[in-house]
Motif scaffolding. Structure first.
Motif, mmCIF file in Angstrom:
data_model
loop_
_atom_site.group_PDB
_atom_site.id
_atom_site.type_symbol
_atom_site.label_atom_id
_atom_site.label_comp_id
_atom_site.label_asym_id
_atom_site.label_seq_id
_atom_site.Cartn_x
_atom_site.Cartn_y
_atom_site.Cartn_z
ATOM 1 N N UNK A 169 54.229 69.495 49.618
ATOM 2 C CA UNK A 169 54.767 70.442 51.148
ATOM 3 C C UNK A 169 54.251 70.184 52.477
ATOM 4 N N UNK A 170 55.260 69.711 52.729
ATOM 5 C CA UNK A 170 55.167 69.090 54.630
ATOM 6 C C UNK A 170 55.106 70.004 55.508
ATOM 7 N N UNK A 171 55.016 71.355 55.008
ATOM 8 C CA UNK A 171 54.551 72.116 56.093
ATOM 9 C C UNK A 171 55.548 72.228 57.264
ATOM 10 N N UNK A 172 55.028 72.816 58.549
ATOM 11 C CA UNK A 172 55.900 72.512 60.124
ATOM 12 C C UNK A 172 55.265 71.856 60.800
ATOM 13 N N UNK A 173 56.114 71.356 61.610
ATOM 14 C CA UNK A 173 55.401 70.140 62.708
ATOM 15 C C UNK A 173 54.736 70.991 63.870
ATOM 16 N N UNK A 174 53.422 70.541 64.179
ATOM 17 C CA UNK A 174 52.784 70.709 64.631
ATOM 18 C C UNK A 174 51.939 70.161 66.127
ATOM 19 N N UNK A 175 52.564 69.177 65.968
ATOM 20 C CA UNK A 175 52.482 67.747 67.081
ATOM 21 C C UNK A 175 52.824 66.591 66.699
ATOM 22 N N UNK A 176 53.760 66.108 67.467
ATOM 23 C CA UNK A 176 54.352 65.056 68.593
ATOM 24 C C UNK A 176 53.781 63.917 69.327
ATOM 25 N N UNK A 192 53.577 64.150 72.910
ATOM 26 C CA UNK A 192 53.365 63.894 74.066
ATOM 27 C C UNK A 192 52.904 62.183 73.938
ATOM 28 N N UNK A 193 54.223 61.476 74.524
ATOM 29 C CA UNK A 193 53.777 59.626 74.007
ATOM 30 C C UNK A 193 54.242 58.874 75.517
ATOM 31 N N UNK A 194 52.987 58.575 75.409
ATOM 32 C CA UNK A 194 52.131 57.881 76.292
ATOM 33 C C UNK A 194 52.356 56.479 76.304
ATOM 34 N N UNK A 195 52.483 55.691 77.933
ATOM 35 C CA UNK A 195 53.570 54.679 77.973
ATOM 36 C C UNK A 195 52.594 53.764 78.552
ATOM 37 N N UNK A 196 51.729 52.425 78.233
ATOM 38 C CA UNK A 196 50.826 51.295 77.417
ATOM 39 C C UNK A 196 51.241 49.930 78.461
ATOM 40 N N UNK A 197 50.959 49.655 79.305
ATOM 41 C CA UNK A 197 50.368 48.072 79.402
ATOM 42 C C UNK A 197 49.755 47.285 78.449
ATOM 43 N N UNK A 198 49.584 46.814 77.460
ATOM 44 C CA UNK A 198 48.800 46.114 77.124
ATOM 45 C C UNK A 198 48.335 44.798 77.767
ATOM 46 N N UNK A 199 46.498 44.732 77.475
ATOM 47 C CA UNK A 199 46.115 43.996 78.346
ATOM 48 C C UNK A 199 46.447 42.861 77.929
ATOM 49 N N UNK A 200 46.611 41.707 79.277
ATOM 50 C CA UNK A 200 46.619 40.741 78.487
ATOM 51 C C UNK A 200 45.817 39.934 78.261
#
Length: 238
Positions: free
Chosen positions: A57-64, A100-108
């Protein structure tokens, strides 16, 4: 393309733990093709037996949500462009849902080499997790990478399944070893899943059936039910 380590941590882990075991996935260093260099420490707590699961049962999308990342010498604007393109694409389908898609700079000191990519994950009202992802490549526009990830997620949602194209084959071995009948609802059954079923039946002697979903509303969708009678494998050391 195999899914990124973020997929293992955010999608595979919480669903796999429904079989009754716990594990930690600690990302020490991220590595990127072709140089590699990634390091992940996985700790698993042993159990006597695996529980069967039912994810139909997938249900409805609540968050992306998701993350778009760059590492090494790549500029941060690439991550922002991937994230923005994915959000635009997803909002055409989910106008009233916050994406909510966060852009990220990975620490070196936590990334080896240059790399970029994006993963987007949809959570549903029944606890299902489905994802789409893409990796950046030389000569490929950042917008296209973001759109590719979003389109993969949308394709996984349109077929009506409760697991995505990657998770379906990753669950097969656990279904084969579990104590009881497990059922998952998928989209089109991938070649990886067919192969996993073949070898699980050959090696573990588990019994699988794959049939078109006959649930209401699935007639026009490419959805399937994979069912397995597990062999109830027991850990002799517990």
């Amino acid at each position: 393309m195999a899914p990124q380590i973020d997929y293992t941590a955010t999608v595979f882990k919480p669903i796999a733990e429904k079989f009754g075991f716990k594990f930690n996935c600690d990302i020490k260093m991220r590595g990127y093709y072709p140089r590699g260099g990634g390091e992940v420490i996985v700790q698993v707590s042993p159990v006597k037996q695996l529980n069967p699961i039912s994810i139909t049962e997938r249900g409805s999308v609540t968050k992306i949500s998701g993350r778009a990342f760059v590492a090494g010498a790549l500029p941060f604007k690439v991550a922002k462009e991937m994230a923005a393109a994915a959000v635009r694409c997803l909002r055409k389908e989910f106008r009233d849902l916050y994406v909510n898609i966060q852009p990220v700079q990975e620490p070196r000191d936590h990334a080896f080499g240059n790399g970029s990519g994006i993963i987007v994950v949809a959570e549903t009202s029944t606890g299902c997790l489905l994802a789409g992802s893409a990796l950046g490549k030389r000569g490929v526009n950042a917008d296209k990478v973001g759109i590719d990830a979003a389109e993969m997620l949308l394709a996984n949602l349109r077929h009506g399944g409760a697991v995505d194209e990657y998770l379906q084959d990753q669950l097969i071995i656990f279904m084969a070893l579990a104590n009881g009948v497990s059922r998952i609802k998928t989209g089109p059954v991938t070649l990886h899943t067919q192969t996993a079923i073949h070898f699980a039946e050959q090696l573990a002697k588990a019994k699988f059936t794959v049939k078109k979903s006959e649930e209401e509303g699935d007639a026009s969708k490419d959805a399937y039910i994979i069912e397995c009678q597990g062999i109830a494998m027991t850990n002799p050391n517990l």
